[in-house]
Design an enzyme around this catalytic site. Sequence first.
Site, PDB file in Angstrom:
ATOM      1  CD  GLN A   1      66.885  51.398  49.672  1.00  0.00           C
ATOM      2  OE1 GLN A   1      67.061  50.312  50.187  1.00  0.00           O
ATOM      3  NE2 GLN A   1      67.630  52.460  49.966  1.00  0.00           N
TER       4      GLN A   1
ATOM      5  CB  THR B   1      66.849  56.849  43.236  1.00  0.00           C
ATOM      6  OG1 THR B   1      66.963  57.973  44.106  1.00  0.00           O
ATOM      7  CG2 THR B   1      67.463  55.633  43.887  1.00  0.00           C
ATOM      8  CB  ILE B   2      64.536  54.242  39.571  1.00  0.00           C
ATOM      9  CG1 ILE B   2      64.107  53.879  41.014  1.00  0.00           C
ATOM     10  CG2 ILE B   2      64.281  53.100  38.600  1.00  0.00           C
ATOM     11  CD1 ILE B   2      64.835  52.727  41.656  1.00  0.00           C
TER      12      ILE B   2
ATOM     13  CB  CYS C   1      62.518  48.069  45.905  1.00  0.00           C
ATOM     14  SG  CYS C   1      61.692  49.168  47.068  1.00  0.00           S
ATOM     15  CG  ASN C   2      59.849  46.384  50.109  1.00  0.00           C
ATOM     16  OD1 ASN C   2      60.789  45.771  50.629  1.00  0.00           O
ATOM     17  ND2 ASN C   2      59.560  47.635  50.433  1.00  0.00           N
TER      18      ASN C   2
ATOM     19  CG  HIS D   1      54.617  45.791  50.658  1.00  0.00           C
ATOM     20  ND1 HIS D   1      54.303  46.353  51.884  1.00  0.00           N
ATOM     21  CD2 HIS D   1      55.473  46.637  50.049  1.00  0.00           C
ATOM     22  CE1 HIS D   1      54.961  47.491  52.022  1.00  0.00           C
ATOM     23  NE2 HIS D   1      55.677  47.689  50.932  1.00  0.00           N
ATOM     24  N   GLY D   2      51.354  42.777  49.835  1.00  0.00           N
ATOM     25  CA  GLY D   2      50.750  41.486  49.487  1.00  0.00           C
ATOM     26  C   GLY D   2      49.868  41.600  48.239  1.00  0.00           C
TER      27      GLY D   2
ATOM     28  N   GLY E   1      55.851  52.849  41.932  1.00  0.00           N
ATOM     29  CA  GLY E   1      55.131  53.907  42.645  1.00  0.00           C
ATOM     30  C   GLY E   1      53.837  54.284  41.961  1.00  0.00           C
TER      31      GLY E   1
ATOM     32  CG  HIS F   1      63.268  47.781  51.770  1.00  0.00           C
ATOM     33  ND1 HIS F   1      62.736  48.867  52.413  1.00  0.00           N
ATOM     34  CD2 HIS F   1      63.181  48.068  50.443  1.00  0.00           C
ATOM     35  CE1 HIS F   1      62.333  49.765  51.522  1.00  0.00           C
ATOM     36  NE2 HIS F   1      62.604  49.305  50.324  1.00  0.00           N
TER      37      HIS F   1
HETATM   38  P1  NAD Z   1      63.556  60.200  42.533  1.00  0.00           P
HETATM   39  O1  NAD Z   1      62.839  61.294  43.203  1.00  0.00           O
HETATM   40  O2  NAD Z   1      64.896  59.792  43.012  1.00  0.00           O
HETATM   41  O3  NAD Z   1      63.702  60.511  40.962  1.00  0.00           O
HETATM   42  C1  NAD Z   1      62.656  61.055  40.206  1.00  0.00           C
HETATM   43  C2  NAD Z   1      63.243  62.054  39.232  1.00  0.00           C
HETATM   44  O4  NAD Z   1      62.211  62.544  38.370  1.00  0.00           O
HETATM   45  C3  NAD Z   1      63.848  63.281  39.930  1.00  0.00           C
HETATM   46  O5  NAD Z   1      65.104  63.537  39.342  1.00  0.00           O
HETATM   47  C4  NAD Z   1      62.838  64.388  39.635  1.00  0.00           C
HETATM   48  O6  NAD Z   1      63.465  65.660  39.560  1.00  0.00           O
HETATM   49  C5  NAD Z   1      62.326  63.964  38.284  1.00  0.00           C
HETATM   50  N1  NAD Z   1      61.018  64.527  37.919  1.00  0.00           N
HETATM   51  C6  NAD Z   1      60.074  65.078  38.725  1.00  0.00           C
HETATM   52  N2  NAD Z   1      59.004  65.440  37.985  1.00  0.00           N
HETATM   53  C7  NAD Z   1      59.282  65.113  36.700  1.00  0.00           C
HETATM   54  C8  NAD Z   1      58.585  65.254  35.479  1.00  0.00           C
HETATM   55  N3  NAD Z   1      57.357  65.788  35.422  1.00  0.00           N
HETATM   56  N4  NAD Z   1      59.191  64.818  34.339  1.00  0.00           N
HETATM   57  C9  NAD Z   1      60.415  64.265  34.363  1.00  0.00           C
HETATM   58  N5  NAD Z   1      61.132  64.116  35.499  1.00  0.00           N
HETATM   59  C10 NAD Z   1      60.561  64.529  36.656  1.00  0.00           C
HETATM   60  O7  NAD Z   1      62.551  58.957  42.530  1.00  0.00           O
HETATM   61  P2  NAD Z   1      62.932  57.428  42.449  1.00  0.00           P
HETATM   62  O8  NAD Z   1      63.258  56.938  43.811  1.00  0.00           O
HETATM   63  O9  NAD Z   1      63.897  57.216  41.342  1.00  0.00           O
HETATM   64  O10 NAD Z   1      61.510  56.800  42.095  1.00  0.00           O
HETATM   65  C11 NAD Z   1      61.026  56.763  40.777  1.00  0.00           C
HETATM   66  C12 NAD Z   1      59.982  55.677  40.686  1.00  0.00           C
HETATM   67  O11 NAD Z   1      60.595  54.419  41.019  1.00  0.00           O
HETATM   68  C13 NAD Z   1      58.803  55.828  41.647  1.00  0.00           C
HETATM   69  O12 NAD Z   1      57.662  55.253  41.055  1.00  0.00           O
HETATM   70  C14 NAD Z   1      59.224  54.968  42.826  1.00  0.00           C
HETATM   71  O13 NAD Z   1      58.144  54.518  43.604  1.00  0.00           O
HETATM   72  C15 NAD Z   1      59.905  53.818  42.108  1.00  0.00           C
HETATM   73  N6  NAD Z   1      60.870  53.073  42.912  1.00  0.00           N
HETATM   74  C16 NAD Z   1      61.712  53.705  43.764  1.00  0.00           C
HETATM   75  C17 NAD Z   1      62.586  52.961  44.527  1.00  0.00           C
HETATM   76  C18 NAD Z   1      63.499  53.603  45.516  1.00  0.00           C
HETATM   77  O14 NAD Z   1      63.776  53.005  46.542  1.00  0.00           O
HETATM   78  N7  NAD Z   1      64.003  54.774  45.289  1.00  0.00           N
HETATM   79  C19 NAD Z   1      62.633  51.583  44.396  1.00  0.00           C
HETATM   80  C20 NAD Z   1      61.797  50.954  43.467  1.00  0.00           C
HETATM   81  C21 NAD Z   1      60.903  51.724  42.723  1.00  0.00           C
END
Ligand code: NAD
Length: 342
Positions: free
Chosen positions: A303, A13-14, A142-143, A195-196, A112, A221
Amino acid sequence: MAKVRVAINGYGTIGKRVADAVTKQPDMVLAGISKTRPSFEARRAAEKGYPLYVAGAGRAADFEAVGLKVAGSLADLLAKADVVVDATPDHVGHENRATYLERGLRAVFQGGEPADVAEASFNALGNYATCRGKRTLRVVSCNTTGIARAVSVLEPRWGVEHWEVTLVRRAADPAESKKGPVNGILPTLHLPSHHGPDVRTIFPDLPIATTALVVPTTLMHVHVNHVRLRNPPDDVSEVIAAFRATPRFHLFAPWEHADGTPQVMEYARDRGIGFNDMMENVIWEEGVRLDKKDLYFFQAIHQESIVVPENIDAIRAMLGLAPDGPSSVAMTDRALGLATKG
Ligand code: NAD
């Protein structure tokens, strides 16, 4: 000046959003992305021409078997980069940290990860200056990013005596079909919510308390804010004007009839930036109220995308690519197609 070479480790996603954002920046080039297994996202990366490297327990043969060309291993990708953005799932970034540092790479981690994964937590409007030159940064969640941006508007202008946020959190991202709740409201019983304290990794002295609930929606959110201002303005219009004048805030006027998050995301689809993303804090003008010192407002946070511009600015802060935060923010936002202000 040579463009900075950025590796993206973790293309979900990110990661996929940050990869696209990197390709749009005038001072950066995408060294490549990593995947652990073939998927539609790996296919899209290949279609976009992004060099694809195999990370984690992935096997090159599995990609090649389905016709996806592999450029090498994660080690090969890191050897071609000046900086890595780690966008792997929660806590995997912490495990990867040593690998990056051993190679002398600068690294951006995500929210995360625990705060101690990096030298500092980062928010472009909040603490760009103190993050300059660091070797590792953590872009807060995000939050926390949404709250930190709002703090950056209100605190310097009017001071904050007390800030309370109730976070109404989305249950899952749209593509996450195995998460919930599908029905029900789940209060986060650990009080205050994390979050705080996370906001205080950026504003250590901010008197903020947060509570959270998870609800069955995937769009965004929504934060319900109550802020007691130290020296409030005479009129709420000054608060609205301050939000309007700040980059990465999008305000909806009453006549736009954006009643809630479905309309906000419909607007994002109409606009078509990024993955039809809404990278700004969204504020409904009609829902901003000032009662003497007490300010109330709602803000919606997409998010999946709000941290994308912050990842770009974190790279600039580490590598000294911009003279200051506002210049970096303007450069990022122009390249992404967001409104530039100030
Ligand atoms: P996601 O699960 O969508 O993407 C993670 C990717 O990493 C997946 O494609 C997965 O296959 C891959 N992966 C797994 N193990 C791996 C490894 N050892 N090496 C390389 N790639 C690997 O997760 P996300 O939502 O993109 O979240 C990523 C980070 O961003 C986390 O720390 C999360 O907390 C943070 N985040 C997420 C959001 C959200 O809403 N999705 C918002 C802000 C921050």
